[in-house]
Design a protein around this motif. Structure first.
Motif, short mmCIF file in Angstrom:
data_model
loop_
_atom_site.label_atom_id
_atom_site.label_comp_id
_atom_site.label_asym_id
_atom_site.label_seq_id
_atom_site.Cartn_x
_atom_site.Cartn_y
_atom_site.Cartn_z
N ASP A 146 0.85 -1.19 0.00
CA ASP A 146 0.00 0.00 0.00
C ASP A 146 0.88 1.24 0.00
O ASP A 146 1.80 1.37 0.83
CB ASP A 146 -0.90 0.01 1.23
N ILE A 147 0.60 2.17 -0.92
CA ILE A 147 1.47 3.34 -1.09
C ILE A 147 0.63 4.60 -1.32
O ILE A 147 -0.53 4.52 -1.75
CB ILE A 147 2.41 3.16 -2.30
N PRO A 148 1.19 5.79 -1.04
CA PRO A 148 0.51 7.03 -1.44
C PRO A 148 0.40 7.09 -2.96
O PRO A 148 1.37 6.83 -3.66
CB PRO A 148 1.43 8.13 -0.90
N TYR A 149 -0.78 7.42 -3.45
CA TYR A 149 -1.01 7.45 -4.90
C TYR A 149 -1.72 8.75 -5.27
O TYR A 149 -2.76 9.08 -4.69
CB TYR A 149 -1.85 6.26 -5.32
N THR A 150 -1.15 9.49 -6.21
CA THR A 150 -1.77 10.72 -6.68
C THR A 150 -1.34 11.01 -8.11
O THR A 150 -0.24 10.63 -8.52
CB THR A 150 -1.41 11.91 -5.77
N THR A 151 -2.22 11.65 -8.84
CA THR A 151 -1.88 12.15 -10.18
C THR A 151 -1.86 13.68 -10.16
O THR A 151 -1.80 14.31 -11.22
CB THR A 151 -2.90 11.66 -11.22
N LYS A 152 -1.90 14.27 -8.97
CA LYS A 152 -1.91 15.72 -8.82
C LYS A 152 -0.52 16.29 -9.03
O LYS A 152 0.48 15.70 -8.60
CB LYS A 152 -2.42 16.09 -7.42
N VAL A 153 -0.44 17.46 -9.67
CA VAL A 153 0.83 18.13 -9.91
C VAL A 153 1.23 18.93 -8.67
O VAL A 153 0.41 19.67 -8.11
CB VAL A 153 0.73 19.08 -11.12
N ILE A 154 2.48 18.77 -8.25
CA ILE A 154 3.04 19.56 -7.15
C ILE A 154 4.10 20.49 -7.72
O ILE A 154 5.09 20.03 -8.31
CB ILE A 154 3.67 18.65 -6.07
#
Length: 215
Positions: A146-154
């Motif tokens: 289980d991992i942090p998952y995002t497609t958001k731009v930082i």
């Protein structure tokens, strides 16, 4: 009150993010930045990947407790995130992922702005970068589950959020859907042999899909 734009002072020694995504060259620059970032994680890819197989065995020259523990945790799928242990530092992977997120987010804007940039070129790059992002996430979930998952731009530190861990199977399903959507749209080969061997091609994408389905 009518002169706010004129009074806005931008840094003279760096490119402002809002003014960066103008043409294909900007996309290309970030594209290669993503691969350069991934070069910094290749050793971990070998450790987290092949070391789990029978390809390698623990050297008799290094039988320290810390090395044995890391080796056993990796082989048994018990690898834990530890900021004090550089071997399990995943920040480089998320740097690569964020570069990919930037390209995928801004690509359509560049396509609209740059008349020399064709839709077929963008489709090819989008497929390549989607697969590159999936590859990095795939290494993370295989190693940490289980991992942090995002497609958001930082874009800057103040935009960094805390992302809860997402179930590995949910992440895997998302990756497969993403890659299935773009399979066959990347380049089969590039003009440069170096790029053909080093960048994501259609062959690499199908190989990645096979691995994800098997997992």
């Amino acid at each position: 009150t009518s002169c706010q734009d004129w009074l806005t002072i931008y840094p003279q020694t760096q490119i402002v993010e809002e003014n960066f995504w103008e043409d294909k060259n900007d996309l290309e620059g970030v594209r290669y930045a993503a691969y350069t970032s991934m070069c910094g994680t290749l050793e971990k890819m070998v450790l987290w990947g092949d070391l789990r197989s029978d390809t390698y065995v623990l050297s008799t020259a290094d039988q320290s407790t810390s090395t044995k523990n890391f080796y056993n945790e990796l082989r048994e799928g018990r690898l834990e995130r530890d900021s004090a242990n550089t071997y399990v530092d995943w920040s480089g992977f998320y740097t690569t992922i964020n570069y990919c997120n930037k390209i995928l987010y801004h690509g359509a804007d560049v396509l609209a702005n740059d008349k020399q940039f064709t839709s077929s070129e963008w489709s090819q790059m989008r497929a390549e970068i989607t697969a590159l992002r999936a590859l990095n996430y795939f290494y993370l979930l295989r190693s940490f589950k289980d991992i942090p998952y995002t497609t958001k731009v930082i874009n800057k530190d103040t935009e960094v959020e805390y992302f809860n861990a997402t179930n590995q199977l949910v992440v895997l399903d998302s990756l497969i859907i993403d890659v299935e959507r773009v399979k066959g749209q990347a380049a089969n080969r590039y003009t440069s042999l170096k790029d053909t061997k080093g960048l994501m091609t259609n062959t690499a994408i199908y190989a990645l899909l096979s691995d994800m389905y098997l997992w």
